[in-house]
Enzyme design. Structure first.
Site, PDB file in Angstrom:
ATOM      1  N   ARG A   1      35.043  52.269  45.591  1.00 38.67           N
ATOM      2  CA  ARG A   1      33.884  52.524  44.723  1.00 38.67           C
ATOM      3  C   ARG A   1      32.684  51.777  45.301  1.00 38.67           C
ATOM      4  O   ARG A   1      32.676  50.544  45.359  1.00 38.67           O
ATOM      5  CB  ARG A   1      34.204  52.042  43.299  1.00 38.67           C
ATOM      6  CG  ARG A   1      33.123  52.313  42.272  1.00 38.67           C
ATOM      7  CD  ARG A   1      33.570  51.819  40.897  1.00 38.67           C
ATOM      8  NE  ARG A   1      32.550  52.058  39.882  1.00 38.67           N
ATOM      9  CZ  ARG A   1      31.558  51.214  39.593  1.00 38.67           C
ATOM     10  NH1 ARG A   1      31.467  50.065  40.251  1.00 38.67           N
ATOM     11  NH2 ARG A   1      30.675  51.510  38.656  1.00 38.67           N
TER      12      ARG A   1
ATOM     13  N   LYS B   1      28.810  42.985  45.398  1.00 40.17           N
ATOM     14  CA  LYS B   1      29.171  42.009  44.366  1.00 40.17           C
ATOM     15  C   LYS B   1      28.770  40.586  44.762  1.00 40.17           C
ATOM     16  O   LYS B   1      28.448  40.280  45.895  1.00 40.17           O
ATOM     17  CB  LYS B   1      30.656  42.104  44.037  1.00 40.17           C
ATOM     18  CG  LYS B   1      30.962  43.362  43.222  1.00 40.17           C
ATOM     19  CD  LYS B   1      32.240  43.294  42.455  1.00 40.17           C
ATOM     20  CE  LYS B   1      32.340  44.470  41.476  1.00 40.17           C
ATOM     21  NZ  LYS B   1      33.601  44.488  40.751  1.00 40.17           N
TER      22      LYS B   1
END
Length: 370
Positions: free
Chosen positions: A340, A305
């Protein structure tokens, strides 16, 4: 806004015997929490905070006003709650250690691997097989990018992307999560062999979602995102990001339960990167153990991210492996049950080494001292 109480685990021990048993096993996992902050929030502001060890926490509840002691005792029970395994088809996913969820994006515009697997089904199948071989417990399949500024996808196109991927993963015997916020896609994916509904809108995008999820009998992942409609990143304004996200997830869980979804089928995700600044993401990462007080298994999705790039000279998404593993390990230290990730092999390897250290800590090398 009524008074609210929160219990935040602050410090941790490698094993309970190293602190004479004055620690708890956090959420039934492999992390032991020793000190806790018991906090009172009034009108959106923290007005009381007391730090105690596990042995003294019940006495701290006596200092809480009104009926908040009962709420604190419920959170205390949640922090010690042992979660039952997920039964996903023929696979049983135990939640007493971190489990790895591998990401399979079948989209043209994902921030990390957009188009790579949508345009080449054979490569996508090979990637799914590799993730399973590397130790992924679950494959999470998504047909719509949720990066900031991504265009919404018509549900018919999303179904065309997702269903074939679900089918070939199901043929491998995989446990499958479908990453969607549309009930028609949920239904098509479950019929094709998916086992979990992973909704980044926490079942808010479509008024039919709660009813469908309840009737499906499947586990549901509810993620925090501040935005409504198509822009989930909008309206990210917080007085206290950690406690605001905690309260939001509590209400999302309660709405789901009121809609007929049993609490034991609900997993919560604090939504790192969705409508949050880098500073807010870091605050949430450091406060992750607090969210076990909600009593649900936790999913953490921070792989590749933007915050990693921001902390590493703007490294592009494909060069964020080190940061992704670092954040995954922080999630493990916080007791998160599901991680995840894009890089399954490396994260599973890190988890296995982490688990070896945790297992070893249960053998007290100082036991012979009188």
């Amino acid at each position: 806004m009524p008074d609210q109480v929160y219990i935040q685990p602050l410090t941790f021990a490698p094993a309970p015997q190293m602190v004479d048993g004055d620690a708890i096993r956090l959420a039934g996992g492999m992390v032991y929490a020793r000190e806790f902050a018991v906090m009172l929030r009034r009108d959106g502001e923290l007005v009381q905070r007391q730090v105690v060890t596990a042995s003294g926490i019940l006495r701290a509840f006596e200092n809480l006003p009104g009926d908040l002691a009962a709420a604190a005792e419920a959170q205390w029970a949640n922090l010690r709650k042992v979660h039952e395994p997920l039964q996903l088809g023929e696979r049983t996913i135990r939640l007493d250690q971190p489990q790895i969820m591998g990401i399979l994006n079948v989209t043209p515009d994902s921030f990390s691997d957009g188009g790579k697997f949508l345009d080449n089904p054979e490569e996508a199948q090979g990637h799914a097989a590799a993730m399973l071989e590397a130790g992924a417990a679950i494959v999470d399949i998504g047909g719509e990018s949720t990066r900031p500024g991504a265009a919404a996808v018509w549900e018919g196109d999303e179904i065309k992307r997702v269903v074939p991927a679900v089918e070939y993963c199901a043929s491998m015997g995989a446990a499958i999560s479908v990453d969607t916020r549309r009930p028609a896609v949920m239904e098509a994916a479950l019929e094709a062999g998916a086992h979990i509904i992973n909704d980044v809108s926490a079942l808010r995008h479509d008024v039919r979602s709660v009813e469908f999820a309840a009737a499906s009998g499947k586990p549901v992942i509810l993620m925090h995102a501040p935005g409504q409609g198509d822009d989930l990143h909008a309206d990210g304004s917080y007085r206290n990001v950690v406690l605001d996200v905690f309260d939001w997830l509590r209400l999302a869980r309660d709405r789901a339960v009121e809609g007929g979804i049993p609490a034991e089928r609900i997993i919560l995700d604090p939504g790192l990167g969705f409508g949050k600044s880098m500073a807010e993401n870091l605050l949430l990462m450091n406060a992750l153990p607090l969210f076990h007080a909600l009593g649900q298994p936790l999913l953490l999705g921070v792989s590749r991210k933007r915050m990693i790039g921001a902390l590493s000279n703007e490294a592009p998404a494909h060069r964020r492996l080190g940061g992704s593993v670092a954040l995954a390990l922080a999630g493990m230290d916080a007791g998160c049950q599901l991680l995840r990730v894009h890089d399954v092999f490396e994260t599973v390897q890190a988890r296995n080494v982490w688990r070896g250290l945790r297992d070893s800590a249960l053998t007290d090398f100082s036991a012979a001292i009188d």
